[in-house]
Scaffold this active site. Sequence first.
Site, PDB file in Angstrom:
ATOM      1  N   GLU A 134       0.825  -1.219   0.000  1.00 27.92           N
ATOM      2  CA  GLU A 134       0.000   0.000   0.000  1.00 27.92           C
ATOM      3  C   GLU A 134       0.855   1.263   0.000  1.00 27.92           C
ATOM      4  O   GLU A 134       1.982   1.269   0.523  1.00 27.92           O
ATOM      5  CB  GLU A 134      -0.920  -0.013   1.241  1.00 27.92           C
ATOM      6  CG  GLU A 134      -1.930   1.117   1.245  1.00 27.92           C
ATOM      7  CD  GLU A 134      -2.934   1.039   2.395  1.00 27.92           C
ATOM      8  OE1 GLU A 134      -2.820   0.119   3.235  1.00 27.92           O
ATOM      9  OE2 GLU A 134      -3.829   1.903   2.446  1.00 27.92           O
ATOM     10  N   ARG A 232     -18.001 -10.183  -2.083  1.00 30.03           N
ATOM     11  CA  ARG A 232     -18.110  -8.730  -2.271  1.00 30.03           C
ATOM     12  C   ARG A 232     -19.000  -8.335  -3.440  1.00 30.03           C
ATOM     13  O   ARG A 232     -19.253  -7.145  -3.635  1.00 30.03           O
ATOM     14  CB  ARG A 232     -16.709  -8.121  -2.431  1.00 30.03           C
ATOM     15  CG  ARG A 232     -15.799  -8.368  -1.226  1.00 30.03           C
ATOM     16  CD  ARG A 232     -16.379  -7.831   0.075  1.00 30.03           C
ATOM     17  NE  ARG A 232     -15.496  -8.089   1.224  1.00 30.03           N
ATOM     18  CZ  ARG A 232     -15.742  -7.664   2.442  1.00 30.03           C
ATOM     19  NH1 ARG A 232     -16.842  -6.982   2.716  1.00 30.03           N
ATOM     20  NH2 ARG A 232     -14.912  -7.936   3.434  1.00 30.03           N
TER      21      ARG A 232
HETATM   22  C1  LIG Z   1     -21.122  -8.783   4.051  1.00 29.09           C
HETATM   23  C2  LIG Z   1     -19.932  -8.865   4.963  1.00 29.09           C
HETATM   24  C3  LIG Z   1     -20.017  -8.365   6.254  1.00 29.09           C
HETATM   25  C4  LIG Z   1     -18.916  -8.426   7.111  1.00 29.09           C
HETATM   26  N1  LIG Z   1     -18.994  -7.909   8.355  1.00 29.09           N
HETATM   27  C5  LIG Z   1     -17.911  -7.933   9.180  1.00 29.09           C
HETATM   28  C6  LIG Z   1     -17.970  -7.381  10.508  1.00 29.09           C
HETATM   29  O1  LIG Z   1     -18.977  -6.856  10.941  1.00 29.09           O
HETATM   30  N2  LIG Z   1     -16.847  -7.427  11.269  1.00 29.09           N
HETATM   31  C7  LIG Z   1     -15.697  -8.010  10.831  1.00 29.09           C
HETATM   32  O2  LIG Z   1     -14.717  -8.042  11.576  1.00 29.09           O
HETATM   33  N3  LIG Z   1     -15.628  -8.565   9.598  1.00 29.09           N
HETATM   34  C8  LIG Z   1     -16.692  -8.529   8.770  1.00 29.09           C
HETATM   35  N4  LIG Z   1     -16.599  -9.074   7.509  1.00 29.09           N
HETATM   36  C9  LIG Z   1     -15.334  -9.669   7.091  1.00 29.09           C
HETATM   37  C10 LIG Z   1     -15.397 -11.222   7.104  1.00 29.09           C
HETATM   38  O3  LIG Z   1     -15.619 -11.691   8.419  1.00 29.09           O
HETATM   39  C11 LIG Z   1     -14.103 -11.800   6.543  1.00 29.09           C
HETATM   40  O4  LIG Z   1     -13.029 -11.388   7.358  1.00 29.09           O
HETATM   41  C12 LIG Z   1     -13.825 -11.340   5.124  1.00 29.09           C
HETATM   42  O5  LIG Z   1     -14.976 -11.480   4.326  1.00 29.09           O
HETATM   43  C13 LIG Z   1     -12.695 -12.167   4.534  1.00 29.09           C
HETATM   44  O6  LIG Z   1     -13.182 -13.460   4.356  1.00 29.09           O
HETATM   45  P1  LIG Z   1     -12.244 -14.736   4.489  1.00 29.09           P
HETATM   46  O7  LIG Z   1     -11.595 -14.787   5.827  1.00 29.09           O
HETATM   47  O8  LIG Z   1     -13.048 -15.915   4.060  1.00 29.09           O
HETATM   48  O9  LIG Z   1     -11.172 -14.392   3.315  1.00 29.09           O
HETATM   49  P2  LIG Z   1      -9.597 -14.589   3.294  1.00 29.09           P
HETATM   50  O10 LIG Z   1      -8.937 -13.895   4.407  1.00 29.09           O
HETATM   51  O11 LIG Z   1      -9.200 -14.216   1.887  1.00 29.09           O
HETATM   52  O12 LIG Z   1      -9.390 -16.093   3.481  1.00 29.09           O
HETATM   53  C14 LIG Z   1      -9.829 -17.016   2.480  1.00 29.09           C
HETATM   54  C15 LIG Z   1     -10.009 -18.349   3.163  1.00 29.09           C
HETATM   55  O13 LIG Z   1      -8.730 -18.790   3.621  1.00 29.09           O
HETATM   56  C16 LIG Z   1      -8.885 -19.434   4.870  1.00 29.09           C
HETATM   57  N5  LIG Z   1      -8.095 -18.704   5.863  1.00 29.09           N
HETATM   58  C17 LIG Z   1      -7.438 -17.533   5.707  1.00 29.09           C
HETATM   59  N6  LIG Z   1      -6.785 -17.203   6.819  1.00 29.09           N
HETATM   60  C18 LIG Z   1      -7.053 -18.181   7.718  1.00 29.09           C
HETATM   61  C19 LIG Z   1      -6.654 -18.409   9.041  1.00 29.09           C
HETATM   62  N7  LIG Z   1      -5.844 -17.596   9.705  1.00 29.09           N
HETATM   63  N8  LIG Z   1      -7.124 -19.501   9.648  1.00 29.09           N
HETATM   64  C20 LIG Z   1      -7.935 -20.360   9.012  1.00 29.09           C
HETATM   65  N9  LIG Z   1      -8.341 -20.221   7.742  1.00 29.09           N
HETATM   66  C21 LIG Z   1      -7.887 -19.136   7.105  1.00 29.09           C
HETATM   67  C22 LIG Z   1     -10.376 -19.470   5.187  1.00 29.09           C
HETATM   68  O14 LIG Z   1     -10.919 -20.632   4.676  1.00 29.09           O
HETATM   69  C23 LIG Z   1     -10.904 -18.301   4.394  1.00 29.09           C
HETATM   70  O15 LIG Z   1     -12.269 -18.433   4.061  1.00 29.09           O
HETATM   71  C24 LIG Z   1     -17.697  -9.020   6.643  1.00 29.09           C
HETATM   72  C25 LIG Z   1     -17.630  -9.546   5.348  1.00 29.09           C
HETATM   73  C26 LIG Z   1     -18.722  -9.465   4.510  1.00 29.09           C
HETATM   74  C27 LIG Z   1     -18.600 -10.023   3.102  1.00 29.09           C
END
Ligand SMILES: Cc1cc2nc3c(=O)[nH]c(=O)nc-3n(C[C@H](O)[C@H](O)[C@H](O)COP(=O)(O)OP(=O)(O)OC[C@H]3O[C@@H](n4cnc5c(N)ncnc54)[C@H](O)[C@@H]3O)c2cc1C
Length: 312
Positions: A134, A232
């Site tokens: 960034e 998204r």
């Molecule tokens: C509509 C919406 C509302 C949301 N509201 C909130 C909110 O109110 N507060 C908030 O804090 N967040 C919020 N989020 C964020 C959400 O909780 C996720 O952090 C975000 O969408 C990233 O998703 P992810 O962790 O699946 O993706 P990524 O971080 O890209 O990870 C992809 C996948 O990799 C795996 N992974 C990655 N890192 C790890 C790890 N350390 N341990 C285990 N598995 C891992 C998991 O399977 C994960 O699904 C929101 C998201 C959306 C889409």
Amino acid sequence: MIEPKPGGVVTEAYLRVKPEDGYELRDVMGGDLRREVRVLDHGFVALVDAMPRMVAVEPGSGEAPSADGAIVQAARVSYGVGTKKVSEDRGLIRYLMRHRHTTPFEMVEFKFHCSMPIFIARQWIRHRTANVNEYSGRYSIMPDRFYHPTVDAVRKQSKTNRQGGEESIDAATAQQFLDYLTRAEEHYKEYVSLTEQGVTRELARAGLPVNLYTEWYWKCDLHNILHFLNLRLDEHAQLEIREYARAMLALIEPIVPVAVEAFRDYMLEGMRLTRLEIDAIRNGNPEIETTNSREQREWQDKRGRLGISDDR
Ligand SMILES: Cc1cc2nc3c(=O)[nH]c(=O)nc-3n(C[C@H](O)[C@H](O)[C@H](O)COP(=O)(O)OP(=O)(O)OC[C@H]3O[C@@H](n4cnc5c(N)ncnc54)[C@H](O)[C@@H]3O)c2cc1C
């Protein structure tokens, strides 16, 4: 020509290692260094690189170069050399997507240069599987660019979804909101002046509002990009980040058309049913067996999409 090792999995593509073996090398980005889609008032998503970038096509076939082949190539390590035709490639990619066999999709990567308001960057950065670099507000002055939604995009707070907005608010209140943003942006002049007086940039920026634009390079593999897009592009995601997701999808679709088609069919425009919902369909019940009103509402939305709602 390279001879296949006995017992090894060597596809035809591997055997053709030089152009004289019968292929043309083509750039999946058609020679472009950058393909950019403008987003919001000052933002953009620009595709700046792809892996694979150069792909083999049959000479004179007129075939559009696509990175879908890298998914197939990886999958054939698992499934063997059996299927080779383009129609079979498509079937294989669709099978992988349906059955969540995800690692072959990680063999394709895209690198983007993006600019977005800081409050959108905070949502975006939660996708941890990308590599991000960034713009540094410690190292450089933040550029004078702030997000102002159009009057129509100033939404009313939703009554059913605490996290979201729905229809536009009245024009007078929208204007009041935009004036409030403009007042917050007046801090920018003071920010610059304070840095000129010697306050460190890393602290001076603390008074700037989160509609200020930042930018980054964002590199991610296709599996995780599709996961990002699935979350998204969803109507529950904030309108502004949905615009970025739409731009990203438009940029990758011509490069991985078969994977994106499968993504639309099985993920984005598909639907997951719970056991309660399956029971309701089986028994012809309009409601599912739960006292959770939110879950009931979600089921009614799904019934609407399935065309089985009562008000058809
Ligand atoms: C509509 C919406 C509302 C949301 N509201 C909130 C909110 O109110 N507060 C908030 O804090 N967040 C919020 N989020 C964020 C959400 O909780 C996720 O952090 C975000 O969408 C990233 O998703 P992810 O962790 O699946 O993706 P990524 O971080 O890209 O990870 C992809 C996948 O990799 C795996 N992974 C990655 N890192 C790890 C790890 N350390 N341990 C285990 N598995 C891992 C998991 O399977 C994960 O699904 C929101 C998201 C959306 C889409």
